[in-house]
Design an enzyme around this catalytic site. Structure first.
Site, PDB file in Angstrom:
ATOM      1  N   GLY A 191     -10.230  -4.962   8.559  1.00 54.79           N
ATOM      2  CA  GLY A 191      -9.254  -4.219   9.366  1.00 54.79           C
ATOM      3  C   GLY A 191      -9.663  -4.165  10.817  1.00 54.79           C
ATOM      4  O   GLY A 191      -9.264  -4.994  11.639  1.00 54.79           O
ATOM      5  N   CYS A 214      -5.849   8.581   2.145  1.00 52.19           N
ATOM      6  CA  CYS A 214      -5.554   8.676   3.573  1.00 52.19           C
ATOM      7  C   CYS A 214      -5.999  10.028   4.102  1.00 52.19           C
ATOM      8  O   CYS A 214      -5.526  11.056   3.638  1.00 52.19           O
ATOM      9  CB  CYS A 214      -4.064   8.485   3.854  1.00 52.19           C
ATOM     10  SG  CYS A 214      -3.705   8.654   5.613  1.00 52.19           S
ATOM     11  N   ASN A 232       0.862  -1.180   0.000  1.00 52.21           N
ATOM     12  CA  ASN A 232       0.000   0.000   0.000  1.00 52.21           C
ATOM     13  C   ASN A 232       0.901   1.234   0.000  1.00 52.21           C
ATOM     14  O   ASN A 232       1.723   1.418   0.895  1.00 52.21           O
ATOM     15  CB  ASN A 232      -0.897  -0.031   1.242  1.00 52.21           C
ATOM     16  CG  ASN A 232      -1.813   1.173   1.326  1.00 52.21           C
ATOM     17  OD1 ASN A 232      -1.370   2.286   1.600  1.00 52.21           O
ATOM     18  ND2 ASN A 232      -3.088   0.965   1.105  1.00 52.21           N
TER      19      ASN A 232
END
Lengths: 305, 257
Positions: free
Chosen positions: A266, A131, A101
């Protein structure tokens, strides 16, 4: 036992459960409980061309059915990832797909990172243009079709590795962003990154996160993620990796019906470290119970009203 | 070091003081792996994040871990409802402990709910341990008799003077350090107390190990949210309280970071 394998952008996954970037480090933290070879894939901790220190703590706040985080991409740099982690991941993974990533502030950052990874044995690259926790770059690329297209094009020219672009839900039309990155050569999209959120401590009137705002994840965002995946599925032909609040095999099936070919998990592992294995087992039983030979049979098979 | 994650039966439970509970679970594998000063991440049903709770006592023969914690919010309240016969979902033991070498003279300094993880040092060191334990008032005093039962020279302090020394832990700490013959100080408690203890140790040139707190996520080093600023080889970086700590050499921690 059902055949759980899926193929995305020409890459074979032994099962559709991929650990999401940021929740699983570089695969080294959970091996006391089970080997990483149980997983379909691992998207490693978001990496930048230079190491990053990350944001001032506190970096996490609990929310109803979720968490807010603002780590700020603390990482040891792309070179550090390749030198210290990649070989071990490949060896211990035994076919588990290893995904790098990658985040950056400038186009040159993304290109330089992609060039290093191009000559490594990483399986895929996931472009993080979403992000919410860094001041420069990050989601600023991902919130316009022009920005998303520009990063995808630049990285596409720098690498032949299968390229996933991770999209932010913090936009007006995620389908338009999906189309823009598909047009520039993305092989797949991962949908969604965190939603921008905020919590305030009413006693001292300070935001709980030192960064003031952060990314919301966990079961709270699951319906938003399902909606985004469905909208993208109706807009692009490239395969979609669905993510955002998945914690059970039922969630995984729902995400696949919306259009996801594979899923990422996650936050769920913070609650239950075994959650990815339980999802894999649940999917296998679901396939057996319903006579499903391949998970591709259910991808996008929601029947809208 | 290795950790485990499973549902373990509660075999003993006590209320030690208002809102402070002692829960012992039977978990032979985790107990066998545990060290003094480590913690566990315990599931609070209905909440996304586990609650990091320090290990108060390890009994490898009985295969048990004892947790002493204070109800601070809804999550710890849920955990406090576990009774004998119920299961607790425990991820642990986690992090680095105090690693007190054998045969050393140690002073432990604890403040409030920072006291429990220090009990294992008294158990190990006996009369070679001096325990300075600070509390808000008499009704919050916990574990003092257990430190004394292990042979530790136990000094209780209260903010309001309702029992023991009237004042902060650094006053008796200064006196004890002045007597000399101290190899190591171990501290756990609120940050102002830790800072004061660290300064006292620096002034007296005594090594100090501190157990730190931070808002935590995974507990195993993966998510990198529980950061504290540290310095090693002249370089500043954010360490993970869960994996690199919770016990740090005080020299490595930058408290103003």
């Amino acid at each position: 036992m059902a055949d759980l394998s899926v193929k995305i952008a020409g890459v074979d996954f032994k099962n559709p459960v991929i650990m999401a970037s940021g929740a699983y480090g570089n695969g080294e933290c959970y091996t006391d409980l089970y080997p990483i070879s149980e997983l379909g894939g691992i998207s490693c901790k978001g990496m930048t061309i230079e190491p990053k220190m990350g944001n001032i703590p506190p970096r996490i706040a609990e929310t109803p059915s979720g968490i807010l985080n603002s780590v700020g991409l603390q990482n040891i740099g792309v070179r550090g990832f390749v030198d210290y982690y990649l070989d071990t991941l490949k060896e211990e993974g035994k076919g588990t797909v290893i995904i790098a990533n990658v985040a950056g502030a400038t186009l040159d950052d993304y290109i330089a990172a992609a060039e290093i990874l191009e000559s490594s044995n990483v399986d895929m690259i996931e472009l993080n243009i979403s992000c919410p926790n860094v001041k420069a770059g990050g989601a600023t690329w991902g919130v316009t079709t022009e920005g998303a297209a520009a990063v995808t094009k630049a990285v596409r020219n720098a690498t032949k590795k299968p390229l996933i672009v991770k999209l932010t839900p913090n936009v007006t039309s995620i389908a338009d962003i999906a189309k823009a990155v598909e047009a520039e050569g993305a092989d797949s999209i991962s949908v969604i990154n965190t939603l921008l959120g905020m919590r305030i401590d009413i006693r001292n009137r300070r935001p709980i996160l030192h960064n003031n705002v952060g990314g919301l994840s966990g079961p709270a965002i699951f319906p938003v993620a399902v909606r985004c995946v469905w909208q993208c599925f109706n807009a692009v032909k490239i395969p979609i990796i669905g993510m955002g609040g998945i914690s059970t095999w039922e969630d995984a099936v729902e995400m696949m019906l919306a259009g996801a070919s594979a899923i990422q998990m996650g936050t769920a592992i913070f609650t239950d470290p075994y959650a990815p294995l339980k999802v894999t087992e649940g999917l296998a039983k679901y396939m057996d119970d319903n006579g499903i030979k391949s998970l591709s049979e259910i991808v996008g098979q929601v029947k809208p009203w | 070091m290795s950790y485990f994650c499973d549902k373990y039966p509660v075999i003993e439970k006590k209320a030690l003081a208002g809102g402070i509970f002692s829960i012992t679970v039977k978990c032979p594998d985790a107990a066998n792996a545990a060290e003094v000063g480590q913690f566990a991440n315990i599931l609070a049903d209905g909440y996304t994040l586990r609650r990091p709770i320090s290990i108060c006592e390890i009994d490898k023969d009985q295969g048990t871990l004892r947790f002493v914690f204070e109800v601070r919010g809804k999550g710890t309240e849920v955990i406090s409802h576990a009774n004998v016969g119920d299961n607790l979902d425990v991820l642990g033991p986690l992090g680095n402990g105090f690693k007190v070498p054998e045969g050393k003279k140690v002073i432990v300094v604890g403040g409030g709910i920072g006291v429990p993880p220090l009990l294992g040092i008294a158990k190990q060191c006996g009369a070679d341990c001096t325990a300075i334990l600070g509390f808000r008032s008499y009704d919050k005093v916990i574990l003092d008799k257990e430190f004394a039962a292990y042979g530790a020279n136990t000094i209780v302090c209260t903010d309001d003077g309702s029992v023991g020394y009237h004042g902060v832990v650094t006053t008796p700490l200064t006196e004890e350090l002045a007597k000399g013959n101290v190899d190591l100080v171990c501290a756990c408690g609120p940050e102002p107390m830790i800072k004061a203890v660290v300064k006292e140790c620096e002034d007296n040139n005594i090594p100090c190990r501190v157990s730190l707190e931070q808002r935590m996520g995974c507990g195993v080093g993966a998510c990198v949210v529980c950061s504290c600023m540290t310095v090693r080889n002249g370089k500043e970086y954010y360490s993970r309280v869960c994996k690199d700590g919770p016990v740090f050499d005080a020299k490595e921690v930058r408290f103003d970071g």
